[in-house]
Design a protein around this motif. Sequence first.
Motif, short mmCIF file in Angstrom:
data_model
loop_
_atom_site.label_atom_id
_atom_site.label_comp_id
_atom_site.label_asym_id
_atom_site.label_seq_id
_atom_site.Cartn_x
_atom_site.Cartn_y
_atom_site.Cartn_z
N MET A 1 47.07 33.05 35.23
CA MET A 1 47.34 34.04 36.29
C MET A 1 46.01 34.60 36.80
O MET A 1 45.13 34.95 36.03
N LYS A 2 45.84 34.66 38.10
CA LYS A 2 44.62 35.15 38.70
C LYS A 2 44.43 36.64 38.46
O LYS A 2 45.40 37.38 38.28
N ASN A 3 43.17 37.07 38.52
CA ASN A 3 42.85 38.48 38.30
C ASN A 3 43.57 39.38 39.30
O ASN A 3 44.05 40.47 38.95
N GLY A 4 43.66 38.92 40.57
CA GLY A 4 44.36 39.71 41.58
C GLY A 4 45.81 39.90 41.24
O GLY A 4 46.38 40.98 41.47
N ASN A 5 46.44 38.86 40.68
CA ASN A 5 47.84 38.97 40.29
C ASN A 5 48.02 39.95 39.14
O ASN A 5 49.00 40.69 39.08
N LEU A 6 47.07 39.93 38.21
CA LEU A 6 47.13 40.88 37.09
C LEU A 6 47.03 42.31 37.59
O LEU A 6 47.77 43.20 37.14
N GLN A 7 46.12 42.55 38.50
CA GLN A 7 45.97 43.89 39.07
C GLN A 7 47.23 44.32 39.80
O GLN A 7 47.65 45.48 39.72
N TYR A 8 47.82 43.37 40.52
CA TYR A 8 49.05 43.67 41.26
C TYR A 8 50.19 44.03 40.31
O TYR A 8 50.91 45.00 40.52
N GLN A 9 50.33 43.23 39.24
CA GLN A 9 51.39 43.48 38.26
C GLN A 9 51.17 44.82 37.56
O GLN A 9 52.12 45.57 37.30
N PHE A 10 49.90 45.11 37.25
CA PHE A 10 49.59 46.39 36.59
C PHE A 10 49.90 47.57 37.50
O PHE A 10 50.44 48.59 37.07
N ALA A 11 49.58 47.42 38.79
CA ALA A 11 49.82 48.49 39.75
C ALA A 11 51.30 48.78 39.92
O ALA A 11 51.69 49.91 40.24
N ARG A 12 52.13 47.79 39.69
CA ARG A 12 53.58 47.97 39.85
C ARG A 12 54.22 48.70 38.68
O ARG A 12 55.35 49.16 38.77
#
Length: 291
Positions: A1-12
């Motif tokens: 999973m890309k870093n951007g996706n991790l940040q997005y999931q964390f933000a949710r």
Amino acid sequence: MKNGNLQYQFARLSIAEKLIVVNIIIFIVSGLIQALFSTSPNTVMGWFQLPKNFGEFIVQPWSLVTYSFFHSGIGHIFWNMLMLWFASRIFLNLFDAQRFLTVYFLGVIVGGLFFLLSYNIFPALLNTNTALIGASAGVTAVLLFVCSYIPNQDVRVFIVNVKLWHVGVFFVLIDLIQIPYGGNIGGRLAHLGGALIGYIYARQLLNGNDIGAGFSTFIEGFQNIFKPKEKKPKFKKVYKNQAASSTTTRDYDKVARQKRIDAILDKISKSGYESLSKAEKDFLFKAGKED
């Protein structure tokens, strides 16, 4: 999973889920450091755990908060995070993330102060060599807050329904009963400190007095330090009439939404959470998510 996706999931994630993730990451990283570098737990946690001596505490005052991010084992962190998840689901249906953080960290601080004072006042504890770690005080504050704010709300525990106030009384009694028999006395005293501030906060809020308002403002200011500043666009095209109309509509919607939230919270304080209709419960849930 890309870093951007991790940040997005964390933000949710909700604010409580983010706190759980942070605790788990710190637990894993500190454990790896101990295992890979053959260090003792005190080497890693020494500057973050809350010492019992005031002299040591003055040198590391940040430990009054940082102790809550470290745990002694899998069982310790598992039960703390499980209880935090349970209590936060109820809490965040009623209030926003800012108040959650206020109650949680007030619990951490008051619990830590209970620990410090107890080990420097009570004769039986004076010569004990110990330190405090764990999120229990903050978790207990959140739990006792919801148990005191909507005490007659039914919750499912295994196969039976019980009132929230039953849950709160149970956990307080467990700590009170076990203190005389030794074993993690400092932790149990911290639990009671968290429980006390959670109870007082909820009862005062029901009476229209927000005792955590000042602390909430402090937390908000602290958060703003780490928020990236938004870059202003070089060119901005403004349609005056449309902008004014849009602003007025948004302000009206915001006021109307807040009035409805206040009315529902007032209804809870008078008749209990169970008196709400399904539509009112759904509205509170969505409002908590949006905040």
